[in-house]
Scaffold this motif. Structure first.
Motif, PDB file in Angstrom:
ATOM      1  N   GLU A 101      37.469  37.838  47.150  1.00  0.00           N
ATOM      2  CA  GLU A 101      36.253  37.114  46.757  1.00  0.00           C
ATOM      3  C   GLU A 101      36.619  35.703  46.302  1.00  0.00           C
ATOM      4  O   GLU A 101      36.037  34.722  46.751  1.00  0.00           O
ATOM      5  CB  GLU A 101      35.525  37.869  45.648  1.00  0.00           C
ATOM      6  CG  GLU A 101      34.944  39.191  46.093  1.00  0.00           C
ATOM      7  CD  GLU A 101      34.309  39.965  44.950  1.00  0.00           C
ATOM      8  OE1 GLU A 101      33.078  40.203  45.003  1.00  0.00           O
ATOM      9  OE2 GLU A 101      35.049  40.332  44.001  1.00  0.00           O
ATOM     10  N   ARG A 128      30.377  36.213  38.449  1.00  0.00           N
ATOM     11  CA  ARG A 128      28.971  36.523  38.237  1.00  0.00           C
ATOM     12  C   ARG A 128      28.680  36.495  36.745  1.00  0.00           C
ATOM     13  O   ARG A 128      29.443  37.046  35.950  1.00  0.00           O
ATOM     14  CB  ARG A 128      28.599  37.896  38.803  1.00  0.00           C
ATOM     15  CG  ARG A 128      27.114  38.234  38.613  1.00  0.00           C
ATOM     16  CD  ARG A 128      26.706  39.560  39.220  1.00  0.00           C
ATOM     17  NE  ARG A 128      25.279  39.794  39.031  1.00  0.00           N
ATOM     18  CZ  ARG A 128      24.627  40.875  39.420  1.00  0.00           C
ATOM     19  NH1 ARG A 128      25.286  41.847  40.059  1.00  0.00           N
ATOM     20  NH2 ARG A 128      23.330  40.992  39.212  1.00  0.00           N
ATOM     21  N   TYR A 156      30.172  45.451  51.337  1.00  0.00           N
ATOM     22  CA  TYR A 156      30.331  44.493  50.253  1.00  0.00           C
ATOM     23  C   TYR A 156      28.989  44.126  49.654  1.00  0.00           C
ATOM     24  O   TYR A 156      28.022  43.843  50.359  1.00  0.00           O
ATOM     25  CB  TYR A 156      31.039  43.232  50.756  1.00  0.00           C
ATOM     26  CG  TYR A 156      31.142  42.169  49.683  1.00  0.00           C
ATOM     27  CD1 TYR A 156      31.951  42.362  48.573  1.00  0.00           C
ATOM     28  CD2 TYR A 156      30.409  40.991  49.783  1.00  0.00           C
ATOM     29  CE1 TYR A 156      32.046  41.405  47.588  1.00  0.00           C
ATOM     30  CE2 TYR A 156      30.499  40.021  48.807  1.00  0.00           C
ATOM     31  CZ  TYR A 156      31.322  40.227  47.703  1.00  0.00           C
ATOM     32  OH  TYR A 156      31.404  39.280  46.722  1.00  0.00           O
ATOM     33  N   ASP A 157      28.923  44.107  48.322  1.00  0.00           N
ATOM     34  CA  ASP A 157      27.725  43.719  47.589  1.00  0.00           C
ATOM     35  C   ASP A 157      27.990  42.378  46.914  1.00  0.00           C
ATOM     36  O   ASP A 157      28.771  42.295  45.975  1.00  0.00           O
ATOM     37  CB  ASP A 157      27.390  44.791  46.540  1.00  0.00           C
ATOM     38  CG  ASP A 157      26.183  44.416  45.682  1.00  0.00           C
ATOM     39  OD1 ASP A 157      25.488  43.431  46.015  1.00  0.00           O
ATOM     40  OD2 ASP A 157      25.945  45.105  44.663  1.00  0.00           O
ATOM     41  N   GLY A 158      27.353  41.339  47.412  1.00  0.00           N
ATOM     42  CA  GLY A 158      27.546  40.003  46.856  1.00  0.00           C
ATOM     43  C   GLY A 158      26.436  39.561  45.924  1.00  0.00           C
ATOM     44  O   GLY A 158      26.317  38.355  45.626  1.00  0.00           O
ATOM     45  N   THR A 159      25.654  40.503  45.420  1.00  0.00           N
ATOM     46  CA  THR A 159      24.528  40.169  44.541  1.00  0.00           C
ATOM     47  C   THR A 159      24.978  39.345  43.344  1.00  0.00           C
ATOM     48  O   THR A 159      25.877  39.752  42.595  1.00  0.00           O
ATOM     49  CB  THR A 159      23.851  41.452  44.022  1.00  0.00           C
ATOM     50  OG1 THR A 159      23.438  42.245  45.130  1.00  0.00           O
ATOM     51  CG2 THR A 159      22.647  41.112  43.158  1.00  0.00           C
ATOM     52  N   GLY A 160      24.373  38.173  43.168  1.00  0.00           N
ATOM     53  CA  GLY A 160      24.619  37.346  41.995  1.00  0.00           C
ATOM     54  C   GLY A 160      25.947  36.626  41.964  1.00  0.00           C
ATOM     55  O   GLY A 160      26.248  35.909  40.991  1.00  0.00           O
ATOM     56  N   ASN A 185      31.015  43.273  41.761  1.00  0.00           N
ATOM     57  CA  ASN A 185      29.892  44.179  41.527  1.00  0.00           C
ATOM     58  C   ASN A 185      30.277  45.653  41.508  1.00  0.00           C
ATOM     59  O   ASN A 185      29.397  46.520  41.459  1.00  0.00           O
ATOM     60  CB  ASN A 185      28.779  43.912  42.544  1.00  0.00           C
ATOM     61  CG  ASN A 185      28.000  42.654  42.197  1.00  0.00           C
ATOM     62  OD1 ASN A 185      27.693  42.405  41.043  1.00  0.00           O
ATOM     63  ND2 ASN A 185      27.702  41.839  43.193  1.00  0.00           N
ATOM     64  N   GLU A 242      28.647  33.860  42.463  1.00  0.00           N
ATOM     65  CA  GLU A 242      28.711  32.413  42.640  1.00  0.00           C
ATOM     66  C   GLU A 242      30.171  31.994  42.793  1.00  0.00           C
ATOM     67  O   GLU A 242      31.088  32.782  42.550  1.00  0.00           O
ATOM     68  CB  GLU A 242      28.085  31.702  41.431  1.00  0.00           C
ATOM     69  CG  GLU A 242      26.633  32.069  41.181  1.00  0.00           C
ATOM     70  CD  GLU A 242      26.074  31.378  39.953  1.00  0.00           C
ATOM     71  OE1 GLU A 242      25.814  30.153  40.029  1.00  0.00           O
ATOM     72  OE2 GLU A 242      25.914  32.047  38.915  1.00  0.00           O
TER      73      GLU A 242
END
Length: 348
Positions: free
Chosen positions: A82, A34, A6-10, A55, A12
């Protein structure tokens, strides 16, 4: 498909207290999102698709892409793991409705992000279902809708297709008739069966015939099925997959009307709508989009000429993504000269 990691970059989260669902349930929920280009004036909402995360969703916000000058909000629909979902909320309702997703997104955009109107809602697959629902539910809030490889109402054929992967999961021995969580079991066999059953539907027969999986780095179809589909779906929560699948099957903008007529719902849409099916999509075929166009006041049909099936709309093939980017840019008025070196449309 989403990769197992899982990529949680950015990403909210925004909490909505006592959110009321169409079913009548009321719980506190969190919406994951995001923002790209947060200082831009014009806003675009892109909801996630089935099997998609924030993402892994096409945002078209790179320097040479159609939405590079827009404030783009990619929103995780309820149920995707998410945002609030069966996997992360013990009291989550048993069923979801697209109207729940749109109402939650509307609160996020207006109450939290202070957005007064949207330039567009763009979505692939279930994201396209949401784009259509946005256009019906909040007609004064948006100018454009772009459903990609999607529909205003889930067809009977589409409904029947989804029954296959669902059955592979719910009839697996490790699903335990839904008691897997109580027994501390992960239904890996069911999840992998779900992915294997889904796989052939997502691409087209010509795609397999041409061995396009080799372009993805796989030497044979079995490795492709295992890595791209079994492994990917094994990373998902079973109840998240199932609640989203049921919402997909029940998708129908006619529900917004008292008479339940989805064709009249299409006729009432005020937004300009760019309908982009894939020529080789097995469960959102272009013929269904042609019917929708006949009932839209301001509809434009742009068929993606591809062998990449349904997945063409989700960014699986670079040429198709460039083509979609070009069409979106022209549709919403982005200056074509700034979009980059894009594939010419065969429909012009």
């Amino acid at each position: 498909m989403s990769p197992p990691s899982y990529d949680g970059t950015g990403v909210e989260h925004y909490t909505i207290p006592s959110f009321k669902f169409v079913s009548g349930s009321s719980i506190d929920i969190r919406i994951a999102y995001r923002c790209f280009n947060p200082s831009a004036q014009k806003a675009v909402c892109i909801p996630t698709c089935y099997g998609g995360r924030i993402n892994t969703t096409l945002s078209f916000t790179a320097e040479d892409q159609a939405l590079r000058s827009y404030r783009v909000i990619v929103v995780a629909m309820l149920g995707n793991g998410e945002s609030s979902s069966p996997s992360n909320h013990p009291n989550f309702p048993k069923d979801l409705d697209y109207r729940d997703c749109i109402n939650a997104q509307y609160q996020l955009l207006t109450n939290h992000l202070s957005i007064k109107e949207l330039e567009a809602v763009i979505g692939f697959s279930m994201g396209g279902h949401q784009a259509y629902h946005w256009a019906c539910m909040y007609p004064q809030f948006m100018k454009y809708a772009v459903p990609i490889c999607s529909s205003a109402k889930t067809s009977l054929h589409n409904y029947a297709f989804i029954e296959g992967p669902k059955a592979a999961l719910t009839n697996s021995i490790d699903y335990e008739d839904g008691a897997f969580r109580i027994k501390g079991i992960k239904p890996s066999r069911g999840l992998r069966g779900f992915g294997r059953t889904y796989c052939a539907w997502a691409m087209s027969a010509p795609w397999f015939r041409e061995r396009q999986f080799e372009k993805l780095g796989f030497s044979n179809v079995e490795d492709f099925i295992k890595s791209n589909w079994e492994d990917a779906f094994e990373a998902w929560d079973p109840e998240d997959l199932l609640i989203l699948a049921r919402m997909w099957q029940a998708g129908d903008i006619g529900k917004i009307r008292e008479d339940g007529d989805y064709l009249k719902a299409l006729e009432a849409i005020e937004a300009k709508v760019l309908v982009m099916p894939s020529r080789s999509d097995t469960y959102f075929p272009p013929e269904d989009s042609e019917t929708e166009i006949q009932h839209l006041k301001q509809g434009e049909l742009a068929v993606i000429e591809t062998v990449w099936g349904h997945m063409a709309g989700g960014g699986a093939n670079e040429d198709d993504t460039l083509w979609m980017n070009d069409r979106i840019a022209k549709f919403i008025g982005t200056q074509p000269s700034l979009v980059g070196n894009l594939k010419e449309s065969s429909l012009e």
